[in-house]
Design a protein around this motif. Structure first.
Motif, PDB file in Angstrom:
ATOM      1  N   ALA A  15       0.827  -1.205   0.000  1.00  0.00           N
ATOM      2  CA  ALA A  15       0.000   0.000   0.000  1.00  0.00           C
ATOM      3  C   ALA A  15       0.861   1.253   0.000  1.00  0.00           C
ATOM      4  O   ALA A  15       1.815   1.365   0.771  1.00  0.00           O
ATOM      5  CB  ALA A  15      -0.908   0.002   1.222  1.00  0.00           C
ATOM      6  N   PRO A  44       0.876   5.746  -0.062  1.00  0.00           N
ATOM      7  CA  PRO A  44       0.097   6.818   0.553  1.00  0.00           C
ATOM      8  C   PRO A  44      -1.247   7.045  -0.153  1.00  0.00           C
ATOM      9  O   PRO A  44      -2.241   7.362   0.493  1.00  0.00           O
ATOM     10  CB  PRO A  44       1.014   8.042   0.408  1.00  0.00           C
ATOM     11  CG  PRO A  44       2.391   7.472   0.373  1.00  0.00           C
ATOM     12  CD  PRO A  44       2.268   6.162  -0.346  1.00  0.00           C
ATOM     13  N   LEU A  58      -5.640  29.839  12.725  1.00  0.00           N
ATOM     14  CA  LEU A  58      -6.372  28.845  13.510  1.00  0.00           C
ATOM     15  C   LEU A  58      -7.627  28.391  12.765  1.00  0.00           C
ATOM     16  O   LEU A  58      -8.005  27.219  12.826  1.00  0.00           O
ATOM     17  CB  LEU A  58      -6.744  29.415  14.883  1.00  0.00           C
ATOM     18  CG  LEU A  58      -5.581  29.825  15.792  1.00  0.00           C
ATOM     19  CD1 LEU A  58      -6.095  30.259  17.157  1.00  0.00           C
ATOM     20  CD2 LEU A  58      -4.583  28.686  15.946  1.00  0.00           C
ATOM     21  N   LEU A  98      -6.522  25.880  10.214  1.00  0.00           N
ATOM     22  CA  LEU A  98      -6.188  24.599  10.850  1.00  0.00           C
ATOM     23  C   LEU A  98      -7.450  23.885  11.336  1.00  0.00           C
ATOM     24  O   LEU A  98      -7.535  22.651  11.282  1.00  0.00           O
ATOM     25  CB  LEU A  98      -5.216  24.825  12.011  1.00  0.00           C
ATOM     26  CG  LEU A  98      -3.833  25.351  11.599  1.00  0.00           C
ATOM     27  CD1 LEU A  98      -2.987  25.652  12.830  1.00  0.00           C
ATOM     28  CD2 LEU A  98      -3.118  24.339  10.705  1.00  0.00           C
ATOM     29  N   VAL A 100      -7.141  24.148  18.713  1.00  0.00           N
ATOM     30  CA  VAL A 100      -7.058  25.343  17.872  1.00  0.00           C
ATOM     31  C   VAL A 100      -8.317  26.194  17.924  1.00  0.00           C
ATOM     32  O   VAL A 100      -8.244  27.412  17.769  1.00  0.00           O
ATOM     33  CB  VAL A 100      -6.718  25.024  16.384  1.00  0.00           C
ATOM     34  CG1 VAL A 100      -5.437  24.242  16.275  1.00  0.00           C
ATOM     35  CG2 VAL A 100      -7.852  24.321  15.699  1.00  0.00           C
ATOM     36  N   ARG A 125       7.058   0.791   1.147  1.00  0.00           N
ATOM     37  CA  ARG A 125       7.364   1.091   2.546  1.00  0.00           C
ATOM     38  C   ARG A 125       8.034   2.467   2.668  1.00  0.00           C
ATOM     39  O   ARG A 125       7.703   3.239   3.563  1.00  0.00           O
ATOM     40  CB  ARG A 125       8.269   0.008   3.148  1.00  0.00           C
ATOM     41  CG  ARG A 125       8.457   0.187   4.655  1.00  0.00           C
ATOM     42  CD  ARG A 125       9.218  -0.942   5.277  1.00  0.00           C
ATOM     43  NE  ARG A 125      10.614  -0.958   4.849  1.00  0.00           N
ATOM     44  CZ  ARG A 125      11.539  -1.754   5.387  1.00  0.00           C
ATOM     45  NH1 ARG A 125      11.194  -2.625   6.329  1.00  0.00           N
ATOM     46  NH2 ARG A 125      12.777  -1.712   4.961  1.00  0.00           N
ATOM     47  N   ALA A 168       7.680   4.984   0.623  1.00  0.00           N
ATOM     48  CA  ALA A 168       6.665   6.021   0.365  1.00  0.00           C
ATOM     49  C   ALA A 168       5.797   6.232   1.604  1.00  0.00           C
ATOM     50  O   ALA A 168       5.485   7.378   1.967  1.00  0.00           O
ATOM     51  CB  ALA A 168       5.804   5.616  -0.822  1.00  0.00           C
ATOM     52  N   ARG A 169       5.451   5.119   2.285  1.00  0.00           N
ATOM     53  CA  ARG A 169       4.634   5.249   3.509  1.00  0.00           C
ATOM     54  C   ARG A 169       5.420   5.979   4.591  1.00  0.00           C
ATOM     55  O   ARG A 169       4.883   6.827   5.306  1.00  0.00           O
ATOM     56  CB  ARG A 169       4.214   3.854   4.023  1.00  0.00           C
ATOM     57  CG  ARG A 169       3.180   3.145   3.168  1.00  0.00           C
ATOM     58  CD  ARG A 169       2.535   2.006   3.949  1.00  0.00           C
ATOM     59  NE  ARG A 169       3.505   1.017   4.406  1.00  0.00           N
ATOM     60  CZ  ARG A 169       3.907  -0.034   3.706  1.00  0.00           C
ATOM     61  NH1 ARG A 169       3.412  -0.233   2.499  1.00  0.00           N
ATOM     62  NH2 ARG A 169       4.779  -0.891   4.199  1.00  0.00           N
ATOM     63  N   ALA A 218       5.506   9.662   3.903  1.00  0.00           N
ATOM     64  CA  ALA A 218       4.195  10.271   4.181  1.00  0.00           C
ATOM     65  C   ALA A 218       3.992  10.440   5.688  1.00  0.00           C
ATOM     66  O   ALA A 218       3.513  11.490   6.145  1.00  0.00           O
ATOM     67  CB  ALA A 218       3.082   9.414   3.583  1.00  0.00           C
ATOM     68  N   PHE A 267       4.315  18.075   9.905  1.00  0.00           N
ATOM     69  CA  PHE A 267       3.218  19.034   9.784  1.00  0.00           C
ATOM     70  C   PHE A 267       2.571  19.273  11.150  1.00  0.00           C
ATOM     71  O   PHE A 267       2.278  20.413  11.527  1.00  0.00           O
ATOM     72  CB  PHE A 267       2.189  18.518   8.771  1.00  0.00           C
ATOM     73  CG  PHE A 267       0.982  19.392   8.629  1.00  0.00           C
ATOM     74  CD1 PHE A 267       1.063  20.625   7.991  1.00  0.00           C
ATOM     75  CD2 PHE A 267      -0.250  18.999   9.121  1.00  0.00           C
ATOM     76  CE1 PHE A 267      -0.049  21.439   7.860  1.00  0.00           C
ATOM     77  CE2 PHE A 267      -1.364  19.813   8.999  1.00  0.00           C
ATOM     78  CZ  PHE A 267      -1.266  21.037   8.363  1.00  0.00           C
ATOM     79  N   LEU A 268       2.372  18.185  11.908  1.00  0.00           N
ATOM     80  CA  LEU A 268       1.766  18.325  13.239  1.00  0.00           C
ATOM     81  C   LEU A 268       2.645  19.172  14.163  1.00  0.00           C
ATOM     82  O   LEU A 268       2.130  19.986  14.944  1.00  0.00           O
ATOM     83  CB  LEU A 268       1.539  16.950  13.861  1.00  0.00           C
ATOM     84  CG  LEU A 268       0.200  16.278  13.544  1.00  0.00           C
ATOM     85  CD1 LEU A 268       0.131  14.907  14.209  1.00  0.00           C
ATOM     86  CD2 LEU A 268      -0.969  17.137  14.005  1.00  0.00           C
ATOM     87  N   VAL A 292       2.132  22.684  13.172  1.00  0.00           N
ATOM     88  CA  VAL A 292       0.792  23.112  13.582  1.00  0.00           C
ATOM     89  C   VAL A 292       0.773  23.463  15.066  1.00  0.00           C
ATOM     90  O   VAL A 292       0.316  24.542  15.467  1.00  0.00           O
ATOM     91  CB  VAL A 292      -0.249  22.002  13.285  1.00  0.00           C
ATOM     92  CG1 VAL A 292      -1.543  22.249  14.058  1.00  0.00           C
ATOM     93  CG2 VAL A 292      -0.544  21.932  11.792  1.00  0.00           C
ATOM     94  N   PHE A 293       1.300  22.570  15.904  1.00  0.00           N
ATOM     95  CA  PHE A 293       1.216  22.815  17.344  1.00  0.00           C
ATOM     96  C   PHE A 293       2.132  23.963  17.774  1.00  0.00           C
ATOM     97  O   PHE A 293       1.803  24.697  18.710  1.00  0.00           O
ATOM     98  CB  PHE A 293       1.500  21.527  18.124  1.00  0.00           C
ATOM     99  CG  PHE A 293       0.294  20.641  18.196  1.00  0.00           C
ATOM    100  CD1 PHE A 293      -0.601  20.749  19.251  1.00  0.00           C
ATOM    101  CD2 PHE A 293       0.002  19.737  17.182  1.00  0.00           C
ATOM    102  CE1 PHE A 293      -1.750  19.970  19.300  1.00  0.00           C
ATOM    103  CE2 PHE A 293      -1.137  18.953  17.223  1.00  0.00           C
ATOM    104  CZ  PHE A 293      -2.026  19.061  18.282  1.00  0.00           C
ATOM    105  N   VAL A 297       0.137  27.084  16.662  1.00  0.00           N
ATOM    106  CA  VAL A 297      -1.016  27.300  17.544  1.00  0.00           C
ATOM    107  C   VAL A 297      -0.557  27.867  18.881  1.00  0.00           C
ATOM    108  O   VAL A 297      -1.167  28.790  19.434  1.00  0.00           O
ATOM    109  CB  VAL A 297      -1.785  25.974  17.751  1.00  0.00           C
ATOM    110  CG1 VAL A 297      -2.859  26.134  18.833  1.00  0.00           C
ATOM    111  CG2 VAL A 297      -2.428  25.529  16.452  1.00  0.00           C
ATOM    112  N   ILE A 339       0.443  31.547  18.418  1.00  0.00           N
ATOM    113  CA  ILE A 339      -0.732  32.395  18.185  1.00  0.00           C
ATOM    114  C   ILE A 339      -1.541  32.546  19.476  1.00  0.00           C
ATOM    115  O   ILE A 339      -2.007  33.633  19.810  1.00  0.00           O
ATOM    116  CB  ILE A 339      -1.604  31.805  17.046  1.00  0.00           C
ATOM    117  CG1 ILE A 339      -0.873  31.937  15.714  1.00  0.00           C
ATOM    118  CG2 ILE A 339      -2.950  32.512  16.978  1.00  0.00           C
ATOM    119  CD1 ILE A 339      -1.484  31.134  14.591  1.00  0.00           C
ATOM    120  N   LYS A 340      -1.702  31.438  20.206  1.00  0.00           N
ATOM    121  CA  LYS A 340      -2.504  31.503  21.436  1.00  0.00           C
ATOM    122  C   LYS A 340      -1.816  32.339  22.513  1.00  0.00           C
ATOM    123  O   LYS A 340      -2.479  33.038  23.275  1.00  0.00           O
ATOM    124  CB  LYS A 340      -2.758  30.085  21.956  1.00  0.00           C
ATOM    125  CG  LYS A 340      -3.677  29.285  21.051  1.00  0.00           C
ATOM    126  CD  LYS A 340      -4.881  28.789  21.796  1.00  0.00           C
ATOM    127  CE  LYS A 340      -5.880  28.183  20.812  1.00  0.00           C
ATOM    128  NZ  LYS A 340      -7.213  28.125  21.367  1.00  0.00           N
TER     129      LYS A 340
END
Lengths: 313, 54
Positions: free
Chosen positions: A16, A18, A52, A55, A118, B19, B21-22, B25, B32-33, B36-37, B40, B43-44
Motif C-alpha cells: 500500500a 500513501p 487557527l 487549521l 485550535v 514502505r 513512500a509510507r 508520508a 506538519f503536526l 501546527v502545534f 497554535v 498564536i494563542k
C-alpha cells in the motif's frame, strides 16, 4: 534489505502506498465536507485567528476522512459486492482491515484533539459526535437494518457546517441549525435517486435501501415529498434574514428546478428514460446544494473583500 | 547462516518502494503536526512571547 522476524506463512507484506490511505478518507466526500464547513465558518461571527481557522478546517476535513476510513473498514464485505465500491482499498487488497481501523482511530483522535486545541471544545465535541454517528449509528447499525438508513444517517453529512460555525463562534445558533437542516432534508432525494439506478447493486449486498424494500414507486413518491419540503427549507437563510436577495432568488429557482427534476422521476416510470431522469436528479441535487452554499459563501466573503479593498486604499 | 536464527524476509523492490513512500508520508505528517502545534502555541500566547522580560 531484510528484517529479522518470525511470522507464520504466508507472510503478507504491504504494497500500500500513501494514495491507498488517502483513498480510505473518501476524498470526494471530504471535499464536500470542507466546502460546507467553510461556509459555516464564513457565516459565523469571526472570533478566530485566520491561521487557527485554516487549521480548524483541516481538522474537520481529517475527522470526516477518519469516519470514511471507519466506514470502509466495517463495510469491506459489502463493498466487495457492489460495482461502485469493489475497487476501494480493502476489497482490492491494497490495505488490510486492521490497518484501516488503526488509521481511522489515529486520525479521529488527532482531528478531534487538534480542533479542540485550535478552536474550542464545543466544535471538537460536535466533530467527535459526527464521527461516532457516521461510523457507529449509520454504518454499523442503520445501513444494514432499515430503509430509513440514509434519512437518519444523513445527519452525519449535515453536521460539518454546524461544526465550522461552532469552531468560529463557540456556539450553536439558529443559523447553523438551518444549514444543518438544508443538508439533512437534501440527503434522501439525493441518495434515493442513485439508489433507484443502483438498486440491483444494493440488493446483491443485501442493503435495505428504499427501492429494494418499499419498491421504486414508493421511493419516487418519497423523493418528491422530501423535495417539496426541501424547496422552502432551502430558502430559509434568506427568509430568516441570514442571507441576501441573491441567495433568495437562487434558492427559489434552485428549489423549482429540484421540484421539476423530482417530478420527472415521479412521473417517468418506464422506458429508457427512467435511469436517465434519476441520474439527472442525482447530478442536479449536487449542483443545487453546491450553488446554494457557494452563494452563501460569496455573500459573506464579497463584502469582506470590498471592506479589505477600502482598508488598503 | 547459523541454524538457530529465524527465517529472514527479503523485501521485493515494490515492497521496499511502498514502505519508503509510507515512511515519507508519515514523516511529513508528523512534521506538519509539529509545525501546527508550534504555530497554535505562538498564536494563542500572542506575540508578547518573543519579548524578553526585564
Amino acid at each position: 534489505m531484510s528484517i529479522d522476524i518470525n511470522l507464520p506463512e504466508p507472510i503478507r507484506i504491504s504494497l500500500a502506498g500513501p494514495a491507498d490511505f488517502v483513498a480510505l478518507l473518501k476524498p470526494r466526500v471530504m471535499s464536500l465536507v470542507v466546502f460546507t464547513a467553510l461556509v459555516g465558518m464564513v457565516a459565523a461571527p469571526q472570533n478566530l485567528h485566520p491561521v487557527l481557522s485554516f487549521l480548524a478546517l483541516i481538522a474537520i476535513a481529517v475527522g470526516a476522512g477518519a469516519s470514511g476510513a471507519f466506514n470502509m473498514w466495517y463495510d469491506a464485505d459489502i463493498d466487495a459486492l457492489m460495482s461502485r465500491t469493489k475497487n476501494r482499498p480493502i476489497p482490492s487488497g491494497a490495505v488490510t482491515p486492521g490497518e484501516t481501523l488503526v488509521f481511522g482511530a489515529i486520525l479521529s483522535g488527532f482531528s478531534v484533539l487538534t480542533l479542540g486545541f485550535v478552536a474550542n471544545w464545543l466544535s471538537a465535541g460536535l466533530l467527535a459526535f459526527t464521527i461516532f454517528f457516521y461510523a457507529v449509528i449509520y454504518t454499523m447499525w442503520l445501513k444494514r437494518s432499515t430503509p430509513q438508513n440514509i434519512v437518519i444517517g444523513g445527519a452525519a453529512g449535515a453536521f460539518p457546517p454546524m461544526i465550522g460555525y461552532a469552531a468560529m463562534s463557540g456556539t450553536v445558533t439558529l443559523e447553523s441549525c438551518v444549514l444543518f437542516l438544508i443538508i439533512f432534508i437534501w440527503t434522501p432525494p439525493h441518495f434515493w435517486a442513485l439508489a433507484l439506478v443502483k438498486s440491483a447493486d444494493y440488493a446483491a449486498a443485501a442493503i435495505p435501501m428504499m427501492p429494494n424494500v418499499k419498491g421504486h414507486d414508493r421511493t419516487r413518491l418519497e423523493i418528491l415529498l422530501y423535495t417539496v419540503v426541501l424547496a422552502p427549507v432551502g430558502t430559509l437563510p434568506w427568509m430568516l434574514g441570514f442571507a441576501g436577495v441573491t441567495y433568495g432568488v437562487v434558492s427559489i429557482f434552485g428549489g423549482v428546478a429540484m421540484l421539476a427534476l423530482s417530478w420527472r422521476v415521479f412521473t417517468i416510470r418506464t422506458g429508457p428514460a427512467v435511469n436517465k431522469t434519476a441520474m439527472q436528479l442525482f447530478g442536479g441535487s449536487i449542483v443545487y446544494l453546491f450553488v446554494l452554499f457557494a452563494v452563501l459563501l460569496l455573500e459573506h466573503v464579497v463584502p469582506a473583500v470590498a471592506g479589505l479593498a477600502g482598508w488598503i486604499a | 547462516m547459523p541454524q538457530n536464527l529465524p527465517p529472514r524476509i527479503t523485501l521485493t523492490p515494490e515492497q521496499a518502494k511502498a514502505r519508503r513512500a509510507r515512511n515519507i508520508a508519515i514523516g511529513l505528517s508528523v512534521g506538519f503536526l509539529v509545525v501546527v502545534f508550534y504555530a497554535v502555541t505562538i498564536i494563542k500566547l500572542g506575540p508578547a512571547v518573543f519579548q524578553k522580560g526585564g
